[in-house]
Enzyme design. Sequence first.
Site, PDB file in Angstrom:
ATOM      1  N   ASP A   1      -6.286 -28.424   8.256  1.00 44.91           N
ATOM      2  CA  ASP A   1      -4.896 -27.934   8.274  1.00 44.91           C
ATOM      3  C   ASP A   1      -3.909 -29.038   8.616  1.00 44.91           C
ATOM      4  O   ASP A   1      -2.707 -28.848   8.510  1.00 44.91           O
ATOM      5  CB  ASP A   1      -4.748 -26.763   9.246  1.00 44.91           C
ATOM      6  CG  ASP A   1      -5.140 -27.120  10.673  1.00 44.91           C
ATOM      7  OD1 ASP A   1      -4.531 -28.034  11.263  1.00 44.91           O
ATOM      8  OD2 ASP A   1      -6.062 -26.471  11.218  1.00 44.91           O
TER       9      ASP A   1
ATOM     10  N   ASP B   1     -12.628 -31.634  14.982  1.00 48.54           N
ATOM     11  CA  ASP B   1     -11.890 -30.371  14.883  1.00 48.54           C
ATOM     12  C   ASP B   1     -12.655 -29.456  13.939  1.00 48.54           C
ATOM     13  O   ASP B   1     -12.320 -29.319  12.768  1.00 48.54           O
ATOM     14  CB  ASP B   1     -10.479 -30.638  14.374  1.00 48.54           C
ATOM     15  CG  ASP B   1      -9.668 -29.361  14.221  1.00 48.54           C
ATOM     16  OD1 ASP B   1     -10.052 -28.337  14.813  1.00 48.54           O
ATOM     17  OD2 ASP B   1      -8.665 -29.388  13.480  1.00 48.54           O
TER      18      ASP B   1
ATOM     19  N   ASP C   1     -16.261 -22.732  14.200  1.00 46.57           N
ATOM     20  CA  ASP C   1     -17.312 -22.324  15.131  1.00 46.57           C
ATOM     21  C   ASP C   1     -18.644 -22.974  14.747  1.00 46.57           C
ATOM     22  O   ASP C   1     -18.891 -23.249  13.561  1.00 46.57           O
ATOM     23  CB  ASP C   1     -17.468 -20.805  15.114  1.00 46.57           C
ATOM     24  CG  ASP C   1     -16.220 -20.092  15.623  1.00 46.57           C
ATOM     25  OD1 ASP C   1     -15.393 -20.757  16.275  1.00 46.57           O
ATOM     26  OD2 ASP C   1     -16.066 -18.891  15.355  1.00 46.57           O
TER      27      ASP C   1
END
Length: 278
Positions: A88, A158, A161
């Site tokens: 992102d 980053d 899960d």
Amino acid sequence: MREGWFTEAVEDEGVAFSLAIDDRVHEEQSEYQHIEVYRTRRWGRLLVLDGCVMLTERDEFLYHEMMAHPALFAHREPRRVAIVGGGDCGILREVLRHPGVEHALQVELDERVTRVAETHFPDLCVANDDERAELRFTDGLRWIREAEPESLDVVIVDSTDPVGPAAGLFTREFLSDVRSALGPGGIVVQQSESPLLHRDSVIGPLHRAAGEAGFDGVHTLTFPVPSYPSGWWSATLMVNGGDPRNFREADSEEKPFETRYYNADIHRAALAVPELLK
């Protein structure tokens, strides 16, 4: 999505987080995952991957600032930074706020996440055209394994899960490869889930894996992220020689850029260890 709400349920913990939404503005199945973007009523736009909340515009700064600035201020002179994941681009934005960073490479497996972010979350992608930024779309595990020894100062992991493709980012083998890629005093920071929900399943094993990989300084810091399960999140710092609790306090106090959450006092406070983690 049901009756104007998006809900992420953590079934094994018996908890759920819901956001009131107006509509879904994007949906696609990439090669790797199901990507959705919603417009919420009070939390801005919402990015969802495989049914899990990745970020909302209202609270994304908490996660992105705390994944970037503590690690960068803990290094004596961070010039070469790699971000593994981070599609992102929010962490890339924060890394390049540091004027001393000469090169920031983002290694993301799924290019579609970045392209969707560029369209629907432009505030996250403001640094994508920075001349110091490089976007590479490939397997982060393999890229780190093949990285030139001692070629990096800081690695920021980053990840999603620790299941599926991301599970390999939490292993001794991966951390050994990261340690090889770091120069003396190099730092890796790994998102390590919720201290309340994942102490035994993620944080403890990550500390053990870091020790087995040869990191002599390991410390978990905590911070709030309301849109993540339990609302309480963590990042684990691992240092290739040194103590991750030490940081350039004067530089942090006089940082030449604005933040919405991070400052030197927050950095000190986040290093405090709650009894349940000791």
